[in-house]
Design an enzyme around this catalytic site. Structure first.
Site, PDB file in Angstrom:
ATOM      1  N   ASP A  33       0.890  -1.172   0.000  1.00  0.00           N
ATOM      2  CA  ASP A  33       0.000   0.000   0.000  1.00  0.00           C
ATOM      3  C   ASP A  33       0.927   1.221   0.000  1.00  0.00           C
ATOM      4  O   ASP A  33       1.949   1.220   0.689  1.00  0.00           O
ATOM      5  CB  ASP A  33      -0.864  -0.021   1.277  1.00  0.00           C
ATOM      6  CG  ASP A  33      -2.085   0.869   1.163  1.00  0.00           C
ATOM      7  OD1 ASP A  33      -3.200   0.363   1.378  1.00  0.00           O
ATOM      8  OD2 ASP A  33      -1.926   2.080   0.869  1.00  0.00           O
ATOM      9  N   ASN A  37      -4.044   6.991   0.791  1.00  0.00           N
ATOM     10  CA  ASN A  37      -5.385   7.231   1.338  1.00  0.00           C
ATOM     11  C   ASN A  37      -5.687   6.203   2.432  1.00  0.00           C
ATOM     12  O   ASN A  37      -6.773   5.673   2.520  1.00  0.00           O
ATOM     13  CB  ASN A  37      -6.419   7.158   0.203  1.00  0.00           C
ATOM     14  CG  ASN A  37      -7.787   7.633   0.652  1.00  0.00           C
ATOM     15  OD1 ASN A  37      -7.911   8.373   1.629  1.00  0.00           O
ATOM     16  ND2 ASN A  37      -8.824   7.182  -0.037  1.00  0.00           N
ATOM     17  N   ASP A  60       4.490   1.854  -3.999  1.00  0.00           N
ATOM     18  CA  ASP A  60       3.564   2.409  -4.985  1.00  0.00           C
ATOM     19  C   ASP A  60       3.617   1.536  -6.237  1.00  0.00           C
ATOM     20  O   ASP A  60       4.687   1.317  -6.806  1.00  0.00           O
ATOM     21  CB  ASP A  60       4.004   3.844  -5.318  1.00  0.00           C
ATOM     22  CG  ASP A  60       2.930   4.600  -6.066  1.00  0.00           C
ATOM     23  OD1 ASP A  60       2.259   3.987  -6.922  1.00  0.00           O
ATOM     24  OD2 ASP A  60       2.767   5.803  -5.783  1.00  0.00           O
ATOM     25  N   LEU A  61       2.448   1.051  -6.648  1.00  0.00           N
ATOM     26  CA  LEU A  61       2.417   0.150  -7.815  1.00  0.00           C
ATOM     27  C   LEU A  61       2.912   0.841  -9.085  1.00  0.00           C
ATOM     28  O   LEU A  61       3.273   0.179 -10.054  1.00  0.00           O
ATOM     29  CB  LEU A  61       0.991  -0.358  -8.062  1.00  0.00           C
ATOM     30  CG  LEU A  61       0.399  -1.319  -7.049  1.00  0.00           C
ATOM     31  CD1 LEU A  61      -0.991  -1.759  -7.491  1.00  0.00           C
ATOM     32  CD2 LEU A  61       1.292  -2.533  -6.849  1.00  0.00           C
ATOM     33  N   PHE A  83      -6.667  -4.164  -4.905  1.00  0.00           N
ATOM     34  CA  PHE A  83      -7.566  -3.069  -4.524  1.00  0.00           C
ATOM     35  C   PHE A  83      -6.962  -1.695  -4.825  1.00  0.00           C
ATOM     36  O   PHE A  83      -7.705  -0.729  -4.970  1.00  0.00           O
ATOM     37  CB  PHE A  83      -7.837  -3.090  -3.004  1.00  0.00           C
ATOM     38  CG  PHE A  83      -8.585  -4.289  -2.512  1.00  0.00           C
ATOM     39  CD1 PHE A  83      -9.959  -4.364  -2.647  1.00  0.00           C
ATOM     40  CD2 PHE A  83      -7.926  -5.337  -1.888  1.00  0.00           C
ATOM     41  CE1 PHE A  83     -10.666  -5.457  -2.160  1.00  0.00           C
ATOM     42  CE2 PHE A  83      -8.620  -6.438  -1.409  1.00  0.00           C
ATOM     43  CZ  PHE A  83      -9.986  -6.497  -1.555  1.00  0.00           C
ATOM     44  N   SER A 127     -16.362  -2.417 -10.125  1.00  0.00           N
ATOM     45  CA  SER A 127     -17.502  -1.656  -9.597  1.00  0.00           C
ATOM     46  C   SER A 127     -18.697  -1.757 -10.528  1.00  0.00           C
ATOM     47  O   SER A 127     -18.547  -1.865 -11.749  1.00  0.00           O
ATOM     48  CB  SER A 127     -17.077  -0.197  -9.467  1.00  0.00           C
ATOM     49  OG  SER A 127     -18.195   0.638  -9.287  1.00  0.00           O
ATOM     50  N   TYR A 152     -12.979   7.929 -13.066  1.00  0.00           N
ATOM     51  CA  TYR A 152     -12.794   6.809 -12.126  1.00  0.00           C
ATOM     52  C   TYR A 152     -13.497   5.551 -12.651  1.00  0.00           C
ATOM     53  O   TYR A 152     -12.915   4.467 -12.708  1.00  0.00           O
ATOM     54  CB  TYR A 152     -13.339   7.178 -10.736  1.00  0.00           C
ATOM     55  CG  TYR A 152     -13.674   5.974  -9.907  1.00  0.00           C
ATOM     56  CD1 TYR A 152     -12.679   5.248  -9.270  1.00  0.00           C
ATOM     57  CD2 TYR A 152     -14.999   5.510  -9.801  1.00  0.00           C
ATOM     58  CE1 TYR A 152     -12.985   4.107  -8.547  1.00  0.00           C
ATOM     59  CE2 TYR A 152     -15.303   4.384  -9.084  1.00  0.00           C
ATOM     60  CZ  TYR A 152     -14.298   3.686  -8.458  1.00  0.00           C
ATOM     61  OH  TYR A 152     -14.599   2.548  -7.765  1.00  0.00           O
ATOM     62  N   LYS A 156     -12.097   1.623 -14.072  1.00  0.00           N
ATOM     63  CA  LYS A 156     -12.508   0.276 -13.644  1.00  0.00           C
ATOM     64  C   LYS A 156     -12.825  -0.586 -14.870  1.00  0.00           C
ATOM     65  O   LYS A 156     -12.411  -1.734 -14.969  1.00  0.00           O
ATOM     66  CB  LYS A 156     -13.723   0.353 -12.706  1.00  0.00           C
ATOM     67  CG  LYS A 156     -13.389   0.896 -11.332  1.00  0.00           C
ATOM     68  CD  LYS A 156     -12.470  -0.055 -10.565  1.00  0.00           C
ATOM     69  CE  LYS A 156     -11.875   0.531  -9.318  1.00  0.00           C
ATOM     70  NZ  LYS A 156     -10.833  -0.281  -8.693  1.00  0.00           N
ATOM     71  N   ARG A 233     -29.803   2.587  -4.323  1.00  0.00           N
ATOM     72  CA  ARG A 233     -28.572   1.809  -4.493  1.00  0.00           C
ATOM     73  C   ARG A 233     -28.717   0.475  -3.769  1.00  0.00           C
ATOM     74  O   ARG A 233     -29.535   0.326  -2.866  1.00  0.00           O
ATOM     75  CB  ARG A 233     -27.368   2.544  -3.885  1.00  0.00           C
ATOM     76  CG  ARG A 233     -27.072   3.909  -4.490  1.00  0.00           C
ATOM     77  CD  ARG A 233     -26.465   3.808  -5.883  1.00  0.00           C
ATOM     78  NE  ARG A 233     -26.096   5.108  -6.400  1.00  0.00           N
ATOM     79  CZ  ARG A 233     -26.936   5.930  -7.035  1.00  0.00           C
ATOM     80  NH1 ARG A 233     -28.200   5.577  -7.217  1.00  0.00           N
ATOM     81  NH2 ARG A 233     -26.510   7.094  -7.484  1.00  0.00           N
ATOM     82  N   ARG A 297     -27.155  15.594  -7.589  1.00  0.00           N
ATOM     83  CA  ARG A 297     -25.703  15.702  -7.774  1.00  0.00           C
ATOM     84  C   ARG A 297     -25.380  15.324  -9.219  1.00  0.00           C
ATOM     85  O   ARG A 297     -25.855  14.277  -9.698  1.00  0.00           O
ATOM     86  CB  ARG A 297     -25.006  14.765  -6.782  1.00  0.00           C
ATOM     87  CG  ARG A 297     -23.492  14.778  -6.875  1.00  0.00           C
ATOM     88  CD  ARG A 297     -22.847  13.993  -5.738  1.00  0.00           C
ATOM     89  NE  ARG A 297     -23.151  12.564  -5.791  1.00  0.00           N
ATOM     90  CZ  ARG A 297     -22.698  11.674  -4.911  1.00  0.00           C
ATOM     91  NH1 ARG A 297     -21.935  12.069  -3.902  1.00  0.00           N
ATOM     92  NH2 ARG A 297     -23.018  10.399  -5.016  1.00  0.00           N
TER      93      ARG A 297
HETATM   94  N1  UFG Z   1     -26.127  10.906  -1.569  1.00  0.00           N
HETATM   95  C1  UFG Z   1     -26.799  11.935  -0.935  1.00  0.00           C
HETATM   96  N2  UFG Z   1     -26.074  12.774  -0.125  1.00  0.00           N
HETATM   97  C2  UFG Z   1     -24.729  12.633   0.073  1.00  0.00           C
HETATM   98  C3  UFG Z   1     -24.059  11.576  -0.587  1.00  0.00           C
HETATM   99  C4  UFG Z   1     -24.786  10.738  -1.399  1.00  0.00           C
HETATM  100  O1  UFG Z   1     -28.015  12.104  -1.074  1.00  0.00           O
HETATM  101  O2  UFG Z   1     -24.147  13.439   0.808  1.00  0.00           O
HETATM  102  C5  UFG Z   1     -26.904   9.963  -2.395  1.00  0.00           C
HETATM  103  C6  UFG Z   1     -26.456   9.881  -3.840  1.00  0.00           C
HETATM  104  O3  UFG Z   1     -27.104  10.866  -4.633  1.00  0.00           O
HETATM  105  C7  UFG Z   1     -26.864   8.449  -4.194  1.00  0.00           C
HETATM  106  C8  UFG Z   1     -26.667   7.679  -2.889  1.00  0.00           C
HETATM  107  O4  UFG Z   1     -26.702   8.675  -1.863  1.00  0.00           O
HETATM  108  O5  UFG Z   1     -28.219   8.398  -4.536  1.00  0.00           O
HETATM  109  C9  UFG Z   1     -25.340   6.941  -2.812  1.00  0.00           C
HETATM  110  O6  UFG Z   1     -24.283   7.834  -3.077  1.00  0.00           O
HETATM  111  P1  UFG Z   1     -22.756   7.458  -2.749  1.00  0.00           P
HETATM  112  O7  UFG Z   1     -21.938   8.671  -3.062  1.00  0.00           O
HETATM  113  O8  UFG Z   1     -22.646   6.879  -1.396  1.00  0.00           O
HETATM  114  O9  UFG Z   1     -22.461   6.273  -3.764  1.00  0.00           O
HETATM  115  P2  UFG Z   1     -22.528   6.257  -5.359  1.00  0.00           P
HETATM  116  O10 UFG Z   1     -23.596   5.281  -5.706  1.00  0.00           O
HETATM  117  O11 UFG Z   1     -22.618   7.598  -5.942  1.00  0.00           O
HETATM  118  O12 UFG Z   1     -21.066   5.747  -5.698  1.00  0.00           O
HETATM  119  C10 UFG Z   1     -20.669   4.445  -5.353  1.00  0.00           C
HETATM  120  C11 UFG Z   1     -19.175   4.381  -5.099  1.00  0.00           C
HETATM  121  C12 UFG Z   1     -18.400   4.603  -6.368  1.00  0.00           C
HETATM  122  C13 UFG Z   1     -18.927   3.751  -7.472  1.00  0.00           C
HETATM  123  C14 UFG Z   1     -20.410   3.904  -7.621  1.00  0.00           C
HETATM  124  C15 UFG Z   1     -20.957   2.945  -8.619  1.00  0.00           C
HETATM  125  O13 UFG Z   1     -18.788   5.352  -4.168  1.00  0.00           O
HETATM  126  O14 UFG Z   1     -17.062   4.251  -6.125  1.00  0.00           O
HETATM  127  O15 UFG Z   1     -21.036   3.617  -6.383  1.00  0.00           O
HETATM  128  O16 UFG Z   1     -22.305   3.194  -8.871  1.00  0.00           O
HETATM  129  F1  UFG Z   1     -18.357   4.106  -8.652  1.00  0.00           F
END
Ligand code: UFG
Length: 339
Positions: A33, A37, A60-61, A83, A127, A152, A156, A233, A297
């Protein structure tokens, strides 16, 4: 002699939970690692939980010379779980080259080092972002891959393709695991997600708001076509994910894989909205979460959840934890953090 498994990014969120599960299953874990982060003390936390300190190298890879030297020092690694990568969707849109360089070069260097070292088994951290907004739900592995919403996400998909090409051309045997939304923490609350600065993801933002570190949780949009208008989700407990990695590496080591490059969805199969998450958190912890509805968002999809059937049948893996457990463990972890 215990078989040796290399875990790149093993000090990170999912890597640390997977390292615990591998050690508990009797494997010898070697972590590399770069700590970009993650914190070195995570290695000690893993040792606290399992009673054995994994072998740790800060590396570092992107530095292929160091990586070759690492494999020269450890010629008997049976397989690798990869990872190590940058993972912020938001940051990747601002600094795409940082993401393409780190995530692609790191993966290519790892594949070259593995080929040179005759190490042929790889589990890759992918992902569900590779599906974009799928046309059909639940989404199975057969669904077409779509243009990612972020650099990002693109890395993947591109890494999956690079790995598949290498598996077709050489003796590499690979499994890509497509995670849905990992949340929660180890039951001991000694390891968990450590977001640097303001969290981008829902659950760390929510637990920090509940803990009084953030003023109010912003719910990004209430006009989606879902039961309550907020985004859906498929949330999955990080311990369940860790166990899937164990199953995947075992499948490769026992040569039970059916193709040189396989993919599996890792989700529970159930989707929850942002409001479902807030209400369930309040129910299981008794703590109120101050929240407000804001605009959508940019780049967010409306809804996605997995068809985990292939992983259930082929890997013999099924998510054990429900949403209550996930959120309870996330809260326990938040409360264990002093700052
Ligand atoms: N959300 C909010 N408020 C916040 C953060 C998120 O309402 O402060 C909502 C988002 O709009 C979404 C849900 O919560 O509807 C989940 O959001 P996250 O940011 O937790 O997760 P994402 O689904 O956006 O992203 C995740 C991973 C990524 C990956 C992605 C694949 O973090 O690494 O899933 O769909 F790429």
């Amino acid at each position: 002699m215990a078989e040796k498994i290399l875990v790149t990014g093993g000090a990170g969120y999912i890597g640390s939970h997977t390292s615990v599960v591998l050690q508990e299953a009797g494997y010898e874990v070697l972590i590399i690692d770069n700590l970009s982060n993650a914190r070195a003390e995570v290695i000690d936390r893993i040792a606290e939980i399992t009673g054995k300190k994994p072998d740790f190298t800060q590396l570092d890879l992107c530095n292929s010379e160091d990586l070759h030297a690492f494999f020269d020092r450890h010629p008997d690694i049976a397989g690798a779980i990869h990872f190590a990568a940058h993972k912020s969707v938001n940051e990747s849109s601002r600094f795409p080259l940082k993401y393409y360089h780190n995530n692609l070069a790191g993966t290519i260097n790892l594949l070259q080092a593995m080929e040179r070292a005759n190490c042929h088994n790889l589990v890759f951290s992918s992902s569900c972002t590779v599906y974009g907004q799928p046309d059909q739900l639940p989404v199975s592995e057969e669904a077409p891959l779509k243009k990612a919403f972020s650099p990002y996400g693109n890395t993947k998909r591109m890494c999956e393709e690079i790995i598949r090409d290498q598996a077709e051309a050489n003796s590499l045997q690979a499994i890509a695991l497509r995670y849905f939304n990992p949340i929660g923490a180890h039951e001991s609350a000694r390891i968990g997600e450590l977001p640097l600065g303001v969290p981008n993801n829902l659950v760390p933002y929510l637990t920090q708001t509940a803990a009084g570190k953030r003023e109010s949780l912003k719910v990004f949009g209430q006009d989606y076509s879902t039961h309550d208008g907020t985004g859906i989700r498929d949330y999955i407990h990080v311990t369940d994910l860790a166990e899937a990695h164990l199953k995947a590496i075992k499948r490769l080591l026992k040569k039970e894989n059916k193709a040189s490059a396989e993919v599996f969805n890792l989700g529970t199969g159930t989707g929850y909205s942002v409001m479902d998450i807030i209400r369930t958190f309040e129910k299981v912890t008794g703590v109120r979460v101050k929240h407000e509805i804001t605009d959508r968002r940019a780049g967010d999809i409306e809804k996605v959840w997995a068809d985990p059937g292939k992983a259930n049948q082929e890997l013999g893996w099924k998510a054990r934890f429900g949403l209550d457990d996930m959120l309870r463990s996330a809260w326990k972890w938040e409360q264990s953090l002093k700052e």
